[in-house]
Motif scaffolding. Sequence first.
Motif, PDB file in Angstrom:
ATOM      1  N   MET A  34     -45.800 -11.579  -3.955  1.00  0.00           N
ATOM      2  CA  MET A  34     -46.669 -12.319  -4.862  1.00  0.00           C
ATOM      3  C   MET A  34     -46.054 -12.283  -6.247  1.00  0.00           C
ATOM      4  SD  MET A  34     -50.490 -11.072  -3.709  1.00  0.00           S
ATOM      5  CE  MET A  34     -51.287 -12.292  -4.779  1.00  0.00           C
ATOM      6  N   GLY A  35     -46.548 -13.140  -7.106  1.00  0.00           N
ATOM      7  CA  GLY A  35     -45.994 -13.128  -8.453  1.00  0.00           C
ATOM      8  C   GLY A  35     -46.773 -14.002  -9.408  1.00  0.00           C
ATOM      9  N   ARG A  50     -42.589 -10.743 -10.342  1.00  0.00           N
ATOM     10  CA  ARG A  50     -42.754 -10.822  -8.894  1.00  0.00           C
ATOM     11  C   ARG A  50     -42.858  -9.421  -8.340  1.00  0.00           C
ATOM     12  NH1 ARG A  50     -38.189 -13.240  -7.933  1.00  0.00           N
ATOM     13  NH2 ARG A  50     -39.105 -15.341  -7.952  1.00  0.00           N
ATOM     14  N   ILE A  51     -43.654  -9.256  -7.282  1.00  0.00           N
ATOM     15  CA  ILE A  51     -43.724  -7.966  -6.588  1.00  0.00           C
ATOM     16  C   ILE A  51     -43.590  -8.209  -5.093  1.00  0.00           C
ATOM     17  CG2 ILE A  51     -46.276  -7.996  -6.576  1.00  0.00           C
ATOM     18  CD1 ILE A  51     -46.077  -4.883  -6.878  1.00  0.00           C
ATOM     19  N   TRP A  52     -42.700  -7.486  -4.478  1.00  0.00           N
ATOM     20  CA  TRP A  52     -42.450  -7.607  -3.052  1.00  0.00           C
ATOM     21  C   TRP A  52     -43.382  -6.668  -2.287  1.00  0.00           C
ATOM     22  CZ3 TRP A  52     -39.200 -11.459  -1.601  1.00  0.00           C
ATOM     23  CH2 TRP A  52     -38.364 -11.981  -2.588  1.00  0.00           C
ATOM     24  N   SER A  53     -43.486  -6.880  -0.982  1.00  0.00           N
ATOM     25  CA  SER A  53     -44.442  -6.120  -0.179  1.00  0.00           C
ATOM     26  C   SER A  53     -44.176  -4.624  -0.247  1.00  0.00           C
ATOM     27  CB  SER A  53     -44.430  -6.596   1.275  1.00  0.00           C
ATOM     28  OG  SER A  53     -43.135  -6.480   1.826  1.00  0.00           O
ATOM     29  N   ALA A  60     -39.079 -11.409 -15.767  1.00  0.00           N
ATOM     30  CA  ALA A  60     -38.281 -12.256 -16.641  1.00  0.00           C
ATOM     31  C   ALA A  60     -37.871 -11.442 -17.861  1.00  0.00           C
ATOM     32  CB  ALA A  60     -39.107 -13.463 -17.077  1.00  0.00           C
ATOM     33  N   ALA A  61     -36.724 -11.765 -18.413  1.00  0.00           N
ATOM     34  CA  ALA A  61     -36.217 -11.034 -19.567  1.00  0.00           C
ATOM     35  C   ALA A  61     -37.209 -11.073 -20.734  1.00  0.00           C
ATOM     36  CB  ALA A  61     -34.867 -11.614 -19.996  1.00  0.00           C
ATOM     37  N   TYR A  96     -49.285 -16.594  -7.516  1.00  0.00           N
ATOM     38  CA  TYR A  96     -49.003 -17.177  -6.212  1.00  0.00           C
ATOM     39  C   TYR A  96     -48.856 -16.084  -5.170  1.00  0.00           C
ATOM     40  CZ  TYR A  96     -44.106 -15.767  -6.554  1.00  0.00           C
ATOM     41  OH  TYR A  96     -42.948 -15.032  -6.657  1.00  0.00           O
ATOM     42  N   LEU A  97     -49.047 -16.485  -3.931  1.00  0.00           N
ATOM     43  CA  LEU A  97     -48.742 -15.647  -2.769  1.00  0.00           C
ATOM     44  C   LEU A  97     -47.797 -16.446  -1.903  1.00  0.00           C
ATOM     45  CD1 LEU A  97     -51.068 -13.507  -0.604  1.00  0.00           C
ATOM     46  CD2 LEU A  97     -49.720 -15.298   0.502  1.00  0.00           C
TER      47      LEU A  97
END
Length: 114
Positions: A34-35, A50-53, A60-61, A96-97
């Motif tokens: 998701m992010g 963003r984060i992964w499962s 972002a910078a 978002y997912l």
Amino acid sequence: QVQPVESGGGLVQPGGSLTLSCSVSLTTFNIYPMGWYRQAPGMQREFVARIWSAGTTEYAAAVKGRFTISKDNAKNTMILQMDDLQPSDTTIYYCYLDSGDRHWGQGTQVTVSS
């Protein structure tokens, strides 16, 4: 129908903080990345975080060191903690997912102004 729902936007002074939430009613919530993106009127949508499962995160910078993304799988909620907000952070934020298709929320307005 997978429908993320954002909340937590608002008006804050420069240097202040806001917490955005993104909730999704989905039993397999925890397995999907998701992010957050943000988009100003007339501009392209811009990646924020963003984060992964597994919990790995990317930023972002422009926001690294000020924003923190996290997930509470027990509550089916993703959080974006935004600190040291600046006027340049003013825009609409979308979560978002990604289930293979990207499912977007409706957006929440963040305004940073004195």
